[in-house]
Write a protein that holds these residues in place. Structure first.
Motif, short mmCIF file in Angstrom:
data_model
loop_
_atom_site.label_atom_id
_atom_site.label_comp_id
_atom_site.label_asym_id
_atom_site.label_seq_id
_atom_site.Cartn_x
_atom_site.Cartn_y
_atom_site.Cartn_z
N SER A 120 66.50 -5.60 0.18
CA SER A 120 65.80 -6.42 -0.47
C SER A 120 64.53 -6.02 -0.24
N GLU A 121 64.01 -5.54 1.00
CA GLU A 121 62.72 -5.04 1.50
C GLU A 121 62.21 -3.97 0.31
N LYS A 122 63.20 -3.28 0.03
CA LYS A 122 62.81 -2.06 -1.05
C LYS A 122 62.41 -2.52 -2.26
N ARG A 123 63.38 -3.71 -2.73
CA ARG A 123 62.89 -4.32 -4.07
C ARG A 123 61.62 -5.02 -3.84
N HIS A 137 76.12 -4.29 7.18
CA HIS A 137 75.95 -5.00 5.83
C HIS A 137 74.77 -5.82 5.60
N SER A 138 74.46 -6.60 6.67
CA SER A 138 73.49 -7.49 6.66
C SER A 138 72.03 -6.68 6.65
N ARG A 139 72.20 -5.68 7.54
CA ARG A 139 70.98 -4.90 7.65
C ARG A 139 70.70 -4.02 6.26
N TYR A 140 71.79 -3.56 5.78
CA TYR A 140 71.67 -3.16 4.58
C TYR A 140 71.12 -3.86 3.49
N ALA A 141 71.43 -5.01 3.46
CA ALA A 141 71.19 -6.20 2.36
C ALA A 141 69.47 -6.30 2.66
#
Length: 246
Positions: A80-83, A72-76
């Motif tokens: 965030s990087e995509k945003r 979940h942390s990696r996904y977040a």
């Protein structure tokens, strides 16, 4: 022959001890007692096995929870990087187009100086550009895989009045990224016939007025950002500071 009197006499019964009733009657419950003992042993074994399996299940649950939290942390982080990429991509392309990101563009800097000089109709000027060096910032800044670099330019020109210097620097700001380290002004003794280029000048830009009333010497640091490279990391660094304002 007379028989042995001891052999002919009847045997006397031996002395016996009476056993407790629960021993004499144990035979009646022996099967049930053994079954109960076996049930207790089996039950204790099952309890021990269940406790061990529960401990293993708790350990597996904790491990799965940690894996879930990590995922979940990696996904977040990826989200965030995509945003950030979506938000800053346009700004990144703009800065790259304007010359801040990428290799230095000395020819474009010189051309910008010439254009501003022609627009303001300034007297001839001379310049000298030093080799590019890493920039040393007063406060730490996270630039990721990029390194901030600076190319120091020493600029000499003659101006008619002080406001020409502000107009000149303002015109350059629209054509590149630089920091004015220092500028010094001195009034010329005679007007007309511009001064000669200083020794070692890298170039000169002409056209415009024949001379000026003020002699100006400025040190500019042209700034670029490029991927880290070990080739210049050992070179002397440039302290990025604006110095005193002209």
């Amino acid at each position: 022959m007379n028989p042995n009197p001891a052999a002919l006499s009847p045997k006397k019964p031996a002395n016996t001890i009476a056993l407790p009733y629960w021993i004499t009657e144990f035979a009646q419950i022996r099967t049930a007692g053994l079954a109960a003992l076996a049930a207790v042993i089996i039950g204790a074994t099952l309890v021990a096995v269940t406790a061990a399996q529960r401990h293993d299940a708790d350990a597996d649950l904790q491990h799965a929870t940690r894996l879930r939290d990590t995922a979940h942390s990696r996904y977040a982080h990826v989200d965030s990087e995509k945003r950030d990429i979506r938000n800053f991509q346009r700004r990144y392309l703009e800065l790259r187009q304007r010359g801040l990101i990428g290799e230095e563009r000395r020819l474009e800097w010189v051309d910008a100086i010439r254009q501003v000089q022609e627009e303001l109709q300034l007297p001839p000027l001379s310049y000298q550009i030093e080799p590019q060096q890493p920039v040393r910032l007063e406060a730490a800044m996270d630039l990721g895989d990029y390194q901030l670099r600076g190319s120091r330019m020493r600029l000499h020109m003659e101006l008619l009045h002080e406001m020409d210097l502000f107009d000149f620097l303002g015109g350059l700001h629209g054509r590149g990224f630089f920091a004015a380290q220092d500028c010094s002004l001195k009034r010329l003794a005679a007007v007309g016939g511009g001064q000669a280029n200083p020794a070692g000048a890298g170039g000169a830009s002409g056209a415009g007025a024949a001379g000026g009333n003020l002699g100006v010497d400025c040190t500019l640091n042209w700034i670029t950002m490029a991927p880290n490279a070990g080739a210049i990391t050992s070179a002397p660094s440039v302290a990025l500071a604006t110095g005193r304002r002209p």
